[in-house]
Motif scaffolding. Structure first.
Motif, PDB file in Angstrom:
ATOM      1  N   GLU A 126      25.977 -29.735 -42.564  1.00 45.18           N
ATOM      2  CA  GLU A 126      24.805 -29.767 -43.432  1.00 45.18           C
ATOM      3  C   GLU A 126      23.581 -30.005 -42.554  1.00 45.18           C
ATOM      4  OE1 GLU A 126      24.635 -31.856 -47.504  1.00 45.18           O
ATOM      5  OE2 GLU A 126      23.738 -33.280 -46.110  1.00 45.18           O
ATOM      6  N   LEU A 127      22.533 -29.247 -42.809  1.00 49.02           N
ATOM      7  CA  LEU A 127      21.247 -29.463 -42.149  1.00 49.02           C
ATOM      8  C   LEU A 127      20.260 -29.946 -43.193  1.00 49.02           C
ATOM      9  CD1 LEU A 127      20.743 -26.170 -40.071  1.00 49.02           C
ATOM     10  CD2 LEU A 127      21.687 -28.349 -39.292  1.00 49.02           C
ATOM     11  N   GLU A 128      19.490 -30.968 -42.851  1.00 49.57           N
ATOM     12  CA  GLU A 128      18.395 -31.438 -43.705  1.00 49.57           C
ATOM     13  C   GLU A 128      17.144 -31.501 -42.839  1.00 49.57           C
ATOM     14  OE1 GLU A 128      19.494 -35.270 -45.231  1.00 49.57           O
ATOM     15  OE2 GLU A 128      20.834 -34.421 -46.731  1.00 49.57           O
ATOM     16  N   VAL A 129      16.261 -30.525 -43.014  1.00 52.83           N
ATOM     17  CA  VAL A 129      14.982 -30.538 -42.316  1.00 52.83           C
ATOM     18  C   VAL A 129      14.057 -31.441 -43.132  1.00 52.83           C
ATOM     19  CG1 VAL A 129      13.047 -29.178 -41.443  1.00 52.83           C
ATOM     20  CG2 VAL A 129      15.353 -28.167 -41.518  1.00 52.83           C
ATOM     21  N   VAL A 130      13.774 -32.624 -42.630  1.00 52.23           N
ATOM     22  CA  VAL A 130      12.937 -33.586 -43.351  1.00 52.23           C
ATOM     23  C   VAL A 130      11.494 -33.120 -43.220  1.00 52.23           C
ATOM     24  CG1 VAL A 130      12.238 -35.999 -43.539  1.00 52.23           C
ATOM     25  CG2 VAL A 130      14.587 -35.424 -42.864  1.00 52.23           C
ATOM     26  N   MET A 131      10.917 -32.750 -44.350  1.00 51.37           N
ATOM     27  CA  MET A 131       9.595 -32.136 -44.354  1.00 51.37           C
ATOM     28  C   MET A 131       8.497 -33.168 -44.096  1.00 51.37           C
ATOM     29  SD  MET A 131      10.440 -29.045 -44.786  1.00 51.37           S
ATOM     30  CE  MET A 131       8.889 -28.260 -45.157  1.00 51.37           C
ATOM     31  N   LYS A 132       7.526 -32.754 -43.279  1.00 50.34           N
ATOM     32  CA  LYS A 132       6.344 -33.575 -43.052  1.00 50.34           C
ATOM     33  C   LYS A 132       5.378 -33.341 -44.211  1.00 50.34           C
ATOM     34  CE  LYS A 132       7.015 -33.365 -38.101  1.00 50.34           C
ATOM     35  NZ  LYS A 132       6.569 -32.796 -36.837  1.00 50.34           N
ATOM     36  N   GLU A 133       4.416 -34.239 -44.370  1.00 58.21           N
ATOM     37  CA  GLU A 133       3.556 -34.242 -45.550  1.00 58.21           C
ATOM     38  C   GLU A 133       2.917 -32.889 -45.866  1.00 58.21           C
ATOM     39  OE1 GLU A 133      -0.283 -36.659 -47.179  1.00 58.21           O
ATOM     40  OE2 GLU A 133       1.231 -37.767 -46.046  1.00 58.21           O
ATOM     41  N   ASN A 134       2.339 -32.221 -44.894  1.00 60.61           N
ATOM     42  CA  ASN A 134       1.634 -30.963 -45.169  1.00 60.61           C
ATOM     43  C   ASN A 134       2.395 -29.734 -44.706  1.00 60.61           C
ATOM     44  OD1 ASN A 134      -0.679 -32.157 -46.387  1.00 60.61           O
ATOM     45  ND2 ASN A 134      -1.371 -32.785 -44.354  1.00 60.61           N
ATOM     46  N   GLN A 135       3.678 -29.872 -44.501  1.00 57.70           N
ATOM     47  CA  GLN A 135       4.482 -28.752 -44.023  1.00 57.70           C
ATOM     48  C   GLN A 135       4.907 -27.871 -45.192  1.00 57.70           C
ATOM     49  OE1 GLN A 135       7.765 -30.245 -41.727  1.00 57.70           O
ATOM     50  NE2 GLN A 135       7.461 -28.697 -40.164  1.00 57.70           N
ATOM     51  N   SER A 136       4.887 -26.553 -44.987  1.00 59.49           N
ATOM     52  CA  SER A 136       5.279 -25.624 -46.051  1.00 59.49           C
ATOM     53  C   SER A 136       6.793 -25.457 -46.087  1.00 59.49           C
ATOM     54  CB  SER A 136       4.626 -24.257 -45.830  1.00 59.49           C
ATOM     55  OG  SER A 136       5.213 -23.609 -44.715  1.00 59.49           O
ATOM     56  N   ARG A 137       7.274 -25.016 -47.235  1.00 61.78           N
ATOM     57  CA  ARG A 137       8.697 -24.710 -47.402  1.00 61.78           C
ATOM     58  C   ARG A 137       9.119 -23.673 -46.362  1.00 61.78           C
ATOM     59  NH1 ARG A 137      11.676 -20.777 -49.122  1.00 61.78           N
ATOM     60  NH2 ARG A 137      13.669 -21.131 -50.135  1.00 61.78           N
ATOM     61  N   GLU A 138       8.258 -22.685 -46.120  1.00 63.59           N
ATOM     62  CA  GLU A 138       8.555 -21.614 -45.178  1.00 63.59           C
ATOM     63  C   GLU A 138       8.777 -22.166 -43.762  1.00 63.59           C
ATOM     64  OE1 GLU A 138       6.044 -21.508 -47.445  1.00 63.59           O
ATOM     65  OE2 GLU A 138       7.115 -20.114 -48.778  1.00 63.59           O
ATOM     66  N   GLU A 139       7.981 -23.162 -43.369  1.00 58.40           N
ATOM     67  CA  GLU A 139       8.166 -23.785 -42.053  1.00 58.40           C
ATOM     68  C   GLU A 139       9.534 -24.470 -41.977  1.00 58.40           C
ATOM     69  OE1 GLU A 139       4.451 -25.739 -40.156  1.00 58.40           O
ATOM     70  OE2 GLU A 139       4.095 -25.738 -42.334  1.00 58.40           O
ATOM     71  N   GLY A 140       9.894 -25.169 -43.043  1.00 66.33           N
ATOM     72  CA  GLY A 140      11.198 -25.826 -43.080  1.00 66.33           C
ATOM     73  C   GLY A 140      12.345 -24.835 -43.020  1.00 66.33           C
ATOM     74  N   VAL A 141      12.213 -23.716 -43.738  1.00 64.14           N
ATOM     75  CA  VAL A 141      13.242 -22.673 -43.724  1.00 64.14           C
ATOM     76  C   VAL A 141      13.366 -22.089 -42.319  1.00 64.14           C
ATOM     77  CG1 VAL A 141      13.814 -20.352 -44.573  1.00 64.14           C
ATOM     78  CG2 VAL A 141      13.081 -22.129 -46.184  1.00 64.14           C
ATOM     79  N   SER A 142      12.230 -21.860 -41.667  1.00 64.34           N
ATOM     80  CA  SER A 142      12.234 -21.321 -40.307  1.00 64.34           C
ATOM     81  C   SER A 142      12.960 -22.264 -39.337  1.00 64.34           C
ATOM     82  CB  SER A 142      10.797 -21.082 -39.841  1.00 64.34           C
ATOM     83  OG  SER A 142      10.775 -20.645 -38.512  1.00 64.34           O
ATOM     84  N   ILE A 143      12.685 -23.557 -39.450  1.00 60.78           N
ATOM     85  CA  ILE A 143      13.361 -24.551 -38.603  1.00 60.78           C
ATOM     86  C   ILE A 143      14.866 -24.538 -38.876  1.00 60.78           C
ATOM     87  CG2 ILE A 143      13.636 -27.035 -38.180  1.00 60.78           C
ATOM     88  CD1 ILE A 143      10.554 -27.243 -38.753  1.00 60.78           C
ATOM     89  N   ALA A 144      15.254 -24.495 -40.147  1.00 62.56           N
ATOM     90  CA  ALA A 144      16.679 -24.478 -40.514  1.00 62.56           C
ATOM     91  C   ALA A 144      17.360 -23.227 -39.976  1.00 62.56           C
ATOM     92  CB  ALA A 144      16.843 -24.562 -42.029  1.00 62.56           C
ATOM     93  N   ASN A 145      16.717 -22.072 -40.127  1.00 61.69           N
ATOM     94  CA  ASN A 145      17.309 -20.820 -39.646  1.00 61.69           C
ATOM     95  C   ASN A 145      17.485 -20.830 -38.133  1.00 61.69           C
ATOM     96  OD1 ASN A 145      17.686 -19.565 -42.140  1.00 61.69           O
ATOM     97  ND2 ASN A 145      15.615 -18.739 -42.154  1.00 61.69           N
ATOM     98  N   GLN A 146      16.485 -21.338 -37.408  1.00 64.25           N
ATOM     99  CA  GLN A 146      16.578 -21.404 -35.946  1.00 64.25           C
ATOM    100  C   GLN A 146      17.717 -22.333 -35.514  1.00 64.25           C
ATOM    101  OE1 GLN A 146      15.093 -19.598 -33.567  1.00 64.25           O
ATOM    102  NE2 GLN A 146      16.360 -20.689 -32.092  1.00 64.25           N
ATOM    103  N   LEU A 147      17.834 -23.470 -36.189  1.00 66.84           N
ATOM    104  CA  LEU A 147      18.894 -24.415 -35.845  1.00 66.84           C
ATOM    105  C   LEU A 147      20.268 -23.849 -36.195  1.00 66.84           C
ATOM    106  CD1 LEU A 147      19.264 -27.080 -34.462  1.00 66.84           C
ATOM    107  CD2 LEU A 147      18.853 -28.230 -36.623  1.00 66.84           C
ATOM    108  N   MET A 148      20.369 -23.086 -37.282  1.00 61.39           N
ATOM    109  CA  MET A 148      21.628 -22.418 -37.605  1.00 61.39           C
ATOM    110  C   MET A 148      22.065 -21.527 -36.441  1.00 61.39           C
ATOM    111  SD  MET A 148      21.263 -21.222 -41.603  1.00 61.39           S
ATOM    112  CE  MET A 148      22.415 -19.895 -41.355  1.00 61.39           C
ATOM    113  N   LEU A 149      21.118 -20.763 -35.897  1.00 55.86           N
ATOM    114  CA  LEU A 149      21.416 -19.896 -34.751  1.00 55.86           C
ATOM    115  C   LEU A 149      21.893 -20.715 -33.555  1.00 55.86           C
ATOM    116  CD1 LEU A 149      18.444 -17.344 -34.813  1.00 55.86           C
ATOM    117  CD2 LEU A 149      20.864 -16.867 -35.272  1.00 55.86           C
ATOM    118  N   GLU A 150      21.170 -21.792 -33.255  1.00 53.84           N
ATOM    119  CA  GLU A 150      21.499 -22.623 -32.098  1.00 53.84           C
ATOM    120  C   GLU A 150      22.852 -23.309 -32.244  1.00 53.84           C
ATOM    121  OE1 GLU A 150      18.225 -25.258 -31.239  1.00 53.84           O
ATOM    122  OE2 GLU A 150      16.796 -23.603 -31.220  1.00 53.84           O
TER     123      GLU A 150
END
Length: 177
Positions: A126-150
């Motif tokens: 399970e991955l949980e990208v803990v969102m920062k206050e002004n971070q967009s959903r898209e940024e979180g999805v991008s981080i999750a997708n990159q980590l999935m690859l890694e």
């Protein structure tokens, strides 16, 4: 309300993923034993997480049950009497069920990487990208997708819902991963 972008996947090679998580987090990870008790609520999910050491957390969250990265909004409060709180909430709301797991937690940047051994189901990531206050959903999805690859997580291994849902499916339909 705090939020995170989350994905869950079946683990086909626990040793590979665990080693990659160790490398990326520069740590051996932290082992946590948990029992999550889910209660009947009209919307979202309410669970009491018992850490099996006399402490726990009451957690309410809302998240779509879809495969892939999804935004989850949540609120958490600690408790020093998880067993007593389970009794009161079961009496008041009714019980959905329980999930017992051993979790190894790795922190990679702003992401919590969990390697979960779930009683009655198997092994998951399970991955949980803990969102920062002004971070967009898209940024979180991008981080999750990159980590999935890694981590070598394949889209075909993604699952939807919560472990509780999988356990309930298993009870009804003989579902097995």
């Amino acid at each position: 309300m705090p939020s995170n972008v989350e994905i869950k996947a079946v683990l086909r090679d626990i040793n590979y993923l665990t080693q990659r998580a160790k490398d990326l987090s520069a740590s051996e990870g932290t082992v946590i034993r948990q029992q999550d008790t889910f209660f009947k609520v009209p919307t979202g999910r309410l669970k009491l997480r018992d850490f099996q050491d006399g402490t726990g957390q009451l957690i309410f969250y809302e998240r779509p049950d879809t495969e892939g990265p999804k935004l989850s909004n949540y609120s958490i409060t600690p408790t020093s009497d998880p067993k007593g709180l389970v009794k009161v909430l079961t009496d008041a709301l009714g019980l959905v069920g329980q999930v017992k797991k051993e979790r190894t937690l790795f922190i990679v940047g702003q992401t919590r990487v969990h390697v979960d051994s779930v009683e009655g189901l198997g092994v998951f990531m399970e991955l949980e990208v803990v969102m920062k206050e002004n971070q967009s959903r898209e940024e979180g999805v991008s981080i999750a997708n990159q980590l999935m690859l890694e981590l070598g997580v394949k889209e075909a291994d993604l699952i939807d819902g919560a472990y509780m849902d999988l356990l309930l499916k298993d009870q009804k339909n003989g579902y097995r991963l």
